[in-house]
Design an enzyme around this catalytic site. Sequence first.
Site, mmCIF file in Angstrom:
data_model
loop_
_atom_site.group_PDB
_atom_site.id
_atom_site.type_symbol
_atom_site.label_atom_id
_atom_site.label_comp_id
_atom_site.label_asym_id
_atom_site.label_seq_id
_atom_site.Cartn_x
_atom_site.Cartn_y
_atom_site.Cartn_z
ATOM 1 N N LYS A 99 0.802 -1.321 0.103
ATOM 2 C CA LYS A 99 0.021 -0.113 0.049
ATOM 3 C C LYS A 99 0.839 1.197 -0.037
ATOM 4 O O LYS A 99 0.600 2.140 -0.751
ATOM 5 C CB LYS A 99 -0.945 0.110 1.036
ATOM 6 C CG LYS A 99 -1.888 1.143 1.333
ATOM 7 C CD LYS A 99 -2.608 1.238 2.590
ATOM 8 C CE LYS A 99 -1.912 2.042 3.610
ATOM 9 N NZ LYS A 99 -2.597 2.556 4.618
ATOM 10 N N ASP B 246 -6.129 0.575 0.464
ATOM 11 C CA ASP B 246 -6.576 1.057 1.737
ATOM 12 C C ASP B 246 -7.683 0.688 2.252
ATOM 13 O O ASP B 246 -8.647 -0.043 1.300
ATOM 14 C CB ASP B 246 -6.362 2.499 1.854
ATOM 15 C CG ASP B 246 -7.265 3.427 1.140
ATOM 16 O OD1 ASP B 246 -8.255 2.916 0.648
ATOM 17 O OD2 ASP B 246 -6.662 4.742 1.130
#
Length: 210
Positions: free
Chosen positions: A121, A139
Site C-alpha cells: 500500500k 487502503d
Amino acid sequence: MDTRAACRIFRVLARVYPEAVGDDPACEDPFRVLVATILSAQTTDRQVESIMSELFSRYPDPASLAAADTEDLERTVRPTGYYHAKARHLVAASRALVDRFGGNVPLTMGALLSLPGVGRKTANIVLSACGRDEGIAVDTHVFRIARRIGLSGGKSPDRVEQDLLALFPRHVWGKVNGLFITHGRILCTARKPKCGECPVRRSCRYYRSL
Ligand code: SF4
C-alpha cells in the site's frame, strides 16, 4: 464483473468527483509522501498533516531522520498514534535510504518493498504520487468499496489489488485510490453508505442485495 463494467463505474465516479482524478500527477517529493504514508496508519490525513511541518523542520531529509533522537521523534509523531512503532519505522526506512539508495527514495516496487515498514500500500502510494504506478494502493476505503461494488471478493488487500489490476487498464491505476477514497468519504461511507444518492448503485452488488 468485467473490465467494461469496471471502466463504466470508474467513468461515472470520475465525472462526479473530477477533483479526485485530476490531471497527470505532478511528482511530489517522494520522501515526504513516504513519511506521510508511514504515519497515516490507523489515523486521519488531518492528524498526519498537523505534524508534517514540524517534523520536516526538524528532520528535512533521510539523513537527519536516520540520525533522529528517538525520544524527540516519538514526541513529534505522537499525535498520529502508535508513535513507538512509527518512529522506529521512520528511522529504519531512512537508514536504509541513506545506506542503500544514496539518500533517495527509489521509485520501483521491488526497491520500495525492501525498505523496513513499507508494504504494497505504501509503495503504491509513493509510486502513484510520482506517476510511476505499478499497482493500486488498497487502503480501507478501496478495500471496502471494491468488495461492496463487486469488483473483488478478495479477503485481503493484496487479493483485492490483484483483482483491481486485472479489471482496470494500467493508465488509470494511479487514479483508482484517490477516486475511491473520495467516494468512500462522501457517499460510500463505512457505516451507513448513502446508496440512494450513489451514481453507480445500479452496478453495485451491495445495493442490489438490499
Ligand atoms: S450503491 Fe451504496 S454500497 Fe454501492 S457503491 Fe454506492 S454507496 Fe457504496
